[in-house]
Design a protein around this motif. Structure first.
Motif, PDB file in Angstrom:
ATOM      1  N   LEU A 136       4.382  10.063  -1.833  1.00 58.95           N
ATOM      2  CA  LEU A 136       3.391  10.816  -0.979  1.00 58.95           C
ATOM      3  C   LEU A 136       3.610  11.680  -0.495  1.00 58.95           C
ATOM      4  N   ALA A 137       4.658  11.224   1.213  1.00 57.41           N
ATOM      5  CA  ALA A 137       4.778  12.958   1.993  1.00 57.41           C
ATOM      6  C   ALA A 137       6.312  12.351   2.155  1.00 57.41           C
ATOM      7  N   MET A 147      12.014  11.280   6.839  1.00 51.76           N
ATOM      8  CA  MET A 147      11.928   9.757   6.175  1.00 51.76           C
ATOM      9  C   MET A 147      10.465   9.891   5.063  1.00 51.76           C
ATOM     10  N   VAL A 148      10.669   8.947   4.125  1.00 51.73           N
ATOM     11  CA  VAL A 148       9.634   9.853   3.298  1.00 51.73           C
ATOM     12  C   VAL A 148       8.978   8.812   2.476  1.00 51.73           C
ATOM     13  N   VAL A 149       7.261   8.952   2.956  1.00 53.96           N
ATOM     14  CA  VAL A 149       6.278   8.165   2.266  1.00 53.96           C
ATOM     15  C   VAL A 149       6.135   7.650   0.652  1.00 53.96           C
ATOM     16  N   GLU A 150       6.335   7.055   0.113  1.00 55.48           N
ATOM     17  CA  GLU A 150       5.848   6.429  -1.451  1.00 55.48           C
ATOM     18  C   GLU A 150       4.856   5.346  -1.875  1.00 55.48           C
ATOM     19  N   ARG A 151       4.087   5.559  -2.273  1.00 52.63           N
ATOM     20  CA  ARG A 151       2.921   5.275  -2.628  1.00 52.63           C
ATOM     21  C   ARG A 151       3.190   4.709  -4.928  1.00 52.63           C
ATOM     22  N   LEU A 181       0.679  -0.672   0.213  1.00 60.11           N
ATOM     23  CA  LEU A 181       0.466  -0.177  -0.488  1.00 60.11           C
ATOM     24  C   LEU A 181       1.046   1.205   0.072  1.00 60.11           C
ATOM     25  N   VAL A 182       1.697   1.442   1.068  1.00 63.08           N
ATOM     26  CA  VAL A 182       2.595   2.591   0.927  1.00 63.08           C
ATOM     27  C   VAL A 182       3.741   2.415   1.806  1.00 63.08           C
ATOM     28  N   LEU A 191       3.049  16.585   2.395  1.00 64.25           N
ATOM     29  CA  LEU A 191       2.674  15.892   1.413  1.00 64.25           C
ATOM     30  C   LEU A 191       2.702  16.554  -0.302  1.00 64.25           C
ATOM     31  N   VAL A 192       2.786  15.821  -0.676  1.00 67.66           N
ATOM     32  CA  VAL A 192       3.159  17.021  -2.341  1.00 67.66           C
ATOM     33  C   VAL A 192       2.397  17.397  -3.449  1.00 67.66           C
ATOM     34  N   ASP A 193       0.587  17.776  -2.106  1.00 72.23           N
ATOM     35  CA  ASP A 193       0.934  18.985  -2.852  1.00 72.23           C
ATOM     36  C   ASP A 193       0.829  20.105  -2.384  1.00 72.23           C
TER      37      ASP A 193
END
Length: 163
Positions: free
Chosen positions: A73-74, A64-68, A50-51, A92-94
């Motif tokens: 993603l963040a 830390m980086v969260v990817e999907r 999921l991530v 978040l990326v947005d």
């Protein structure tokens, strides 16, 4: 949505389940051993990723980086000036910014957006030793993202405390 996390966590290479309030295994945290940086994947019960979360190698502060699906993603990092409590910023990326604050090492903290509570992490609700709960307040929230944020913040706080 309330989830239960067993505290034998966060050693690199450890795998563990996150359960719902009914005791059903709903997310697998798959720690990746033999890496230069802390990395883990959050998977559904069928094994679908999921991530993915990983420590950023080149940064002034631990990040830390969260990817999907291979897309960032963040990004999570400790705020510069946080004297009384642990504060982390999730960007978040947005451009949306989430605030994480509380007693992270005690597993008593909150994730908020613009003053609105999104998730509460706490041991208070539980009598089981070495377990804490993650209560996601908003039904429309991205549970996988908020769980990954909570885990990343704990990893960063533990590293900061130990190092």
């Amino acid at each position: 949505m309330r989830f239960l996390v067993r505290e034998r966590l966060f050693a690199v290479g450890d795998d563990y389940w996150i359960e719902d309030a009914g005791g059903r295994k709903v997310f697998l945290v798959d720690g990746k051993a033999m890496r230069l940086r802390d990395t883990f994947e959050l998977k559904d019960p069928s094994g679908r990723v999921l991530v993915r979360s990983r420590q950023k190698l080149l940064s002034l502060r631990d990040t830390m980086v969260v990817e999907r699906d291979g897309e960032q993603l963040a990004e999570i990092r400790r705020k510069r000036l946080s004297l009384l409590r642990n504060h982390y910023r999730v960007t978040l990326v947005d451009g949306t910014v989430l605030d994480v604050s509380g007693r992270i090492l005690d597993r008593e903290f909150a994730i908020e957006y613009d003053g609105e509570l999104l998730a509460q992490i706490s041991r208070r609700w539980l009598t089981v030793r070495d377990t804490y709960g993650i209560d996601i307040v908003r039904e429309d929230a991205d549970a996988a993202l908020l769980l990954a944020v909570a885990i990343c913040v704990i990893v960063l706080a533990d590293k900061d405390h130990d190092g």
